[in-house]
Design an enzyme around this catalytic site. Structure first.
Site, PDB file in Angstrom:
ATOM      1  CE  LYS A 240      -2.631   3.475   1.733  1.00 32.04           C
ATOM      2  NZ  LYS A 240      -2.154   4.801   2.163  1.00 32.04           N
TER       3      LYS A 240
ATOM      4  CG  ASP B 171      -8.039   2.443 -15.860  1.00 30.04           C
ATOM      5  OD1 ASP B 171      -8.152   2.309 -14.623  1.00 30.04           O
ATOM      6  OD2 ASP B 171      -8.797   1.902 -16.676  1.00 30.04           O
TER       7      ASP B 171
ATOM      8  CG  HIS C 117       1.017   9.846   8.674  1.00 30.24           C
ATOM      9  ND1 HIS C 117       1.075   9.777   7.308  1.00 30.24           N
ATOM     10  CD2 HIS C 117      -0.272   9.674   9.013  1.00 30.24           C
ATOM     11  CE1 HIS C 117      -0.133   9.571   6.840  1.00 30.24           C
ATOM     12  NE2 HIS C 117      -0.968   9.508   7.857  1.00 30.24           N
TER      13      HIS C 117
HETATM   14  P1  NDP Z   1      -7.944   4.834 -26.551  1.00 33.59           P
HETATM   15  O1  NDP Z   1      -9.175   4.099 -26.830  1.00 33.59           O
HETATM   16  O2  NDP Z   1      -8.072   6.291 -26.326  1.00 33.59           O
HETATM   17  O3  NDP Z   1      -6.969   4.506 -27.747  1.00 33.59           O
HETATM   18  C1  NDP Z   1      -5.741   5.058 -27.915  1.00 33.59           C
HETATM   19  C2  NDP Z   1      -5.685   5.551 -29.330  1.00 33.59           C
HETATM   20  O4  NDP Z   1      -4.693   6.549 -29.451  1.00 33.59           O
HETATM   21  C3  NDP Z   1      -5.240   4.484 -30.297  1.00 33.59           C
HETATM   22  O5  NDP Z   1      -6.291   3.652 -30.666  1.00 33.59           O
HETATM   23  C4  NDP Z   1      -4.720   5.318 -31.464  1.00 33.59           C
HETATM   24  O6  NDP Z   1      -5.821   5.585 -32.323  1.00 33.59           O
HETATM   25  C5  NDP Z   1      -4.328   6.629 -30.797  1.00 33.59           C
HETATM   26  N1  NDP Z   1      -2.878   6.857 -30.872  1.00 33.59           N
HETATM   27  C6  NDP Z   1      -2.303   8.018 -31.254  1.00 33.59           C
HETATM   28  N2  NDP Z   1      -0.975   7.911 -31.216  1.00 33.59           N
HETATM   29  C7  NDP Z   1      -0.692   6.658 -30.795  1.00 33.59           C
HETATM   30  C8  NDP Z   1       0.527   5.962 -30.561  1.00 33.59           C
HETATM   31  N3  NDP Z   1       1.722   6.536 -30.758  1.00 33.59           N
HETATM   32  N4  NDP Z   1       0.462   4.705 -30.104  1.00 33.59           N
HETATM   33  C9  NDP Z   1      -0.728   4.112 -29.865  1.00 33.59           C
HETATM   34  N5  NDP Z   1      -1.914   4.717 -30.100  1.00 33.59           N
HETATM   35  C10 NDP Z   1      -1.899   5.992 -30.574  1.00 33.59           C
HETATM   36  O7  NDP Z   1      -7.137   4.246 -25.331  1.00 33.59           O
HETATM   37  P2  NDP Z   1      -6.642   2.787 -25.024  1.00 33.59           P
HETATM   38  O8  NDP Z   1      -6.967   1.785 -26.077  1.00 33.59           O
HETATM   39  O9  NDP Z   1      -5.222   2.949 -24.656  1.00 33.59           O
HETATM   40  O10 NDP Z   1      -7.511   2.403 -23.757  1.00 33.59           O
HETATM   41  C11 NDP Z   1      -7.307   3.095 -22.555  1.00 33.59           C
HETATM   42  C12 NDP Z   1      -8.652   3.564 -22.047  1.00 33.59           C
HETATM   43  O11 NDP Z   1      -9.527   2.438 -21.933  1.00 33.59           O
HETATM   44  C13 NDP Z   1      -8.554   4.144 -20.661  1.00 33.59           C
HETATM   45  O12 NDP Z   1      -9.353   5.324 -20.647  1.00 33.59           O
HETATM   46  C14 NDP Z   1      -9.168   3.068 -19.767  1.00 33.59           C
HETATM   47  O13 NDP Z   1      -9.714   3.631 -18.616  1.00 33.59           O
HETATM   48  C15 NDP Z   1     -10.206   2.472 -20.667  1.00 33.59           C
HETATM   49  N6  NDP Z   1     -10.646   1.113 -20.433  1.00 33.59           N
HETATM   50  C16 NDP Z   1      -9.992   0.251 -19.580  1.00 33.59           C
HETATM   51  C17 NDP Z   1     -10.424  -1.048 -19.432  1.00 33.59           C
HETATM   52  C18 NDP Z   1      -9.610  -1.974 -18.589  1.00 33.59           C
HETATM   53  O14 NDP Z   1      -8.545  -1.610 -18.124  1.00 33.59           O
HETATM   54  N7  NDP Z   1     -10.050  -3.201 -18.343  1.00 33.59           N
HETATM   55  C19 NDP Z   1     -11.609  -1.545 -20.121  1.00 33.59           C
HETATM   56  C20 NDP Z   1     -12.187  -0.583 -21.031  1.00 33.59           C
HETATM   57  C21 NDP Z   1     -11.728   0.689 -21.160  1.00 33.59           C
HETATM   58  P3  NDP Z   1      -5.629   5.787 -33.893  1.00 33.59           P
HETATM   59  O15 NDP Z   1      -4.427   4.984 -34.321  1.00 33.59           O
HETATM   60  O16 NDP Z   1      -6.913   5.280 -34.461  1.00 33.59           O
HETATM   61  O17 NDP Z   1      -5.415   7.252 -34.052  1.00 33.59           O
END
Ligand code: NDP
Length: 429
Positions: A269, A285, A383
Site C-alpha cells: 500500500k 487508469d 505523518h
Molecule cells: P484509446 O481508446 O483512447 O486509444 C488510444 C488511441 O490513441 C489508439 O487507438 C490510437 O488511435 C491513438 N494513438 C495516437 N498515437 C498513438 C501511438 N503513438 N500509439 C498508440 N496509439 C496511438 O485508449 P486505449 O486503447 O489505450 O484504452 C485506454 C482507455 O480504456 C482508458 O481510458 C481506460 O480507462 C479504458 N478502459 C480500460 C479497461 C480496462 O482496463 N479493463 C476496459 C475498457 C476501457 P488511432 O491509431 O486510431 O489514431
C-alpha cells in the site's frame, strides 16, 4: 532545466512554488498562469467523460522533488489526498539522488487479450487448431484495429492456455486463447477489446464451439517496469542508529513483508501511495494499474512484498521494484484533461516507457521512505505532524486558524477531531 530553484520548495507559498518551477525552466509563462488559475475540467469535458455527471471531484495536485532517474532530474506531479506522501517521496528521493539516482528498465509494451471457451469438447485438438491458424487469427485481430498496425504496432503472437476442471471447487474446464499486442504509446484497453471482439466469431468458427467472452487482461505481465537503487549505508544513518543498522533493519522489514501477507499488503500500500498518485496525475487508469500490480504481488502463489531490499557485497543497500505498468502517453483523457496535460509538461516525458520509469522509481522511493521511518522513528511522528493540518480543516478551521490549530494539535496529548474542535472553539471565544 535548473532544479536548484526548487530548494526549500516546501517552505514556499503555492504561488512561489509555481514561480520556482518556471524559473527552473519546467513551466512556460503560459503553463504558470494555468497552474495558478487551477486545473479545472470544463463542464463540457466532465459531462462527456462519464454518464450522469453532476460535478467534478477535486484532489490536491503537488510535486515530489529530488528525483534523479536514469541521469535525468524530475519534479514529479502527484494527485493525492493523503498528507505526508509527497514529503516522504521527496525525502527518500533525496537520499537516492546522493547515491547516484534510480536506474530503470522497461520491457516491450505488450498487452494480452483473452478469448475464453468453457468446457471445450476436445481441448487438445482445439489448441492444435488455434496454433495452426495463428497467422490468420493475428491477421484478423490486426484487421479489426488497422490504425495501430499502421503506427507500427498490432497483434504479434498467440498462446493457448488450458485450465483443467476442478471438481472440488465445482469449477469447469476452460480453454483460453491469449493474443499479444504491441500497443505502442497507448495503454491499449480499447484497442485490445476491439481486437478480441473482432476475432471472436472467427475463433468460434475455427474451433466449432461458442466462446464466453473476448477482453483485455489487466494482468500486464509483458509490460513490466523495474527501478533499482544502490545506497551506501552511511546515507541511511538516523538518530542513534548507524547507517549499517538502518540498512539491516530495512532488509528485515522487506523480509517481514516477503513472508507475511498481512504485512505485505501494507508494505505494498505504501508503494501504491506513490504509484497511484502519479498514475492519476498522468490521466491514466489507476484501477487497471492497481489490479495488475496486486496480482503480480501474488505471482509466487502467496501475496508478497513487491520490492526487494538486500545487502551488496560492499555493504551498500540494494533496492529493486518490478511491476506491470501499462500506462499510456496517449488515449483516454490524457490528451485533454488539464491536469494530465500539466503532468506531461512538468515531467517532460517523451514516451510511455519514460513515464513508466518515473512511476516505478516513485514507488521504490515511497517504499524506502516508509520502511526507513518504520524501522527507525516510526511513521506517526512525521505523518501526524502533517495530518494535523487535515484535522484542523476537518474541525472547521479557516485561514490562519489552520496554522494555529495545527501547531496546537502537534503539542496536544490526543491529536484527534474532538481535541481539534475543542481547541478551535476556545480560540474563537
Ligand atoms: P484509446 O481508446 O483512447 O486509444 C488510444 C488511441 O490513441 C489508439 O487507438 C490510437 O488511435 C491513438 N494513438 C495516437 N498515437 C498513438 C501511438 N503513438 N500509439 C498508440 N496509439 C496511438 O485508449 P486505449 O486503447 O489505450 O484504452 C485506454 C482507455 O480504456 C482508458 O481510458 C481506460 O480507462 C479504458 N478502459 C480500460 C479497461 C480496462 O482496463 N479493463 C476496459 C475498457 C476501457 P488511432 O491509431 O486510431 O489514431
Amino acid at each position: 532545466m535548473d532544479h536548484s530553484y526548487l530548494s526549500k520548495f516546501y517552505t514556499k507559498s503555492r504561488v512561489e512554488r509555481i514561480d520556482a518551477l518556471e524559473k527552473a525552466g519546467i513551466l512556460s509563462a503560459n503553463d504558470k498562469e494555468m497552474l495558478i488559475t487551477g486545473l479545472h475540467l470544463t463542464d463540457d469535458m466532465a459531462d462527456n467523460m462519464i454518464e450522469n455527471q453532476l460535478s467534478a471531484y477535486e484532489l490536491p495536485y503537488g510535486a515530489a522533488l529530488n528525483f534523479l532517474i536514469d541521469g535525468k532530474d524530475y519534479a514529479v506531479p502527484m494527485a493525492i489526498e493523503e498528507p505526508s506522501v509527497i514529503a516522504a517521496a521527496s525525502s527518500a528521493a533525496k537520499i537516492v539522488k546522493q547515491a547516484g539516482g534510480f536506474q530503470t528498465a522497461v520491457t516491450d509494451r505488450v498487452m494480452i487479450g483473452q478469448i475464453a471457451i468453457k468446457n471445450p469438447p476436445n481441448a487438445a485438438s482445439m489448441m492444435e487448431k488455434l496454433h495452426q491458424y495463428e497467422h490468420a487469427i493475428l491477421q484478423k485481430a490486426n484487421e479489426a484495429h488497422p490504425s495501430i498496425v499502421k503506427r507500427g504496432g498490432g497483434a504479434i503472437r498467440l498462446d493457448v492456455r488450458h485450465i483443467e476442471a476442478d471438481p472440488v471447487e465445482k469449477m469447469p474446464e476452460f480453454l483460453i486463447l491469449h493474443v499479444h499486442v504491441h500497443t505502442l504509446e497507448a495503454m491499449g484497453a480499447n484497442i485490445l477489446n476491439t481486437m478480441m471482439e473482432g476475432i471472436l466469431p472467427y475463433v468460434e468458427e475455427l474451433i466449432q464451439a461458442p466462446a464466453l467472452m473476448g477482453i483485455l487482461s489487466n494482468y500486464a505481465t509483458e509490460c513490466l517496469a523495474t527501478a533499482t537503487c544502490r545506497i551506501p549505508a552511511k546515507l541511511l544513518r538516523k538518530g542513534d542508529l548507524s547507517g549499517e543498522e538502518v540498512r539491516d533493519r530495512i532488509i528485515d522489514a522487506y523480509q517481514f513483508a516477503y513472508v507475511d501477507p498481512y504485512r505485505a499488503v501494507t508494505h505494498n500500500k505504501g508503494i501504491m501511495n506513490g504509484i497511484d498518485s502519479v498514475v492519476m496525475a498522468s490521466g491514466n487508469d489507476w484501477r487497471a494499474v492497481s489490479a495488475g500490480i496486486h496480482a503480480y504481488a501474488s505471482k509466487s502463489g502467496q501475496y508478497r512484498s513487491l520490492s526487494t531490499w538486500e545487502k551488496a557485497d560492499n555493504g551498500d543497500l540494494l533496492g529493486s521494484l518490478t511491476i506491470p505498468l501499462p500506462v499510456g502517453a496517449v488515449g483516454g483523457s490524457i490528451s485533454f484533461h488539464p491536469a494530465a496535460k500539466m503532468t506531461k509538461t512538468i515531467l517532460h516525458y517523451e514516451n510511455a516507457a519514460e513515464l513508466e520509469s518515473i512511476i516505478v522509481s516513485v514507488g521504490l522511493a515511497q517504499n524506502l521512505a516508509a520502511i526507513k521511518a518504520l524501522v527507525t522513528e516510526g511513521i506517526q511522528k512525521g505523518h501526524m505532524g502533517l495530518q494535523s493540518r487535515s484535522l484542523a480543516i476537518s474541525a472547521g478551521a479557516v485561514g490562519e486558524e489552520i496554522d494555529w490549530l495545527s501547531d496546537q494539535l502537534k503539542q496536544a496529548d490526543n491529536m484527534n477531531l474532538a481535541t481539534a474542535e475543542k481547541l478551535l472553539e476556545e480560540y474563537r471565544q
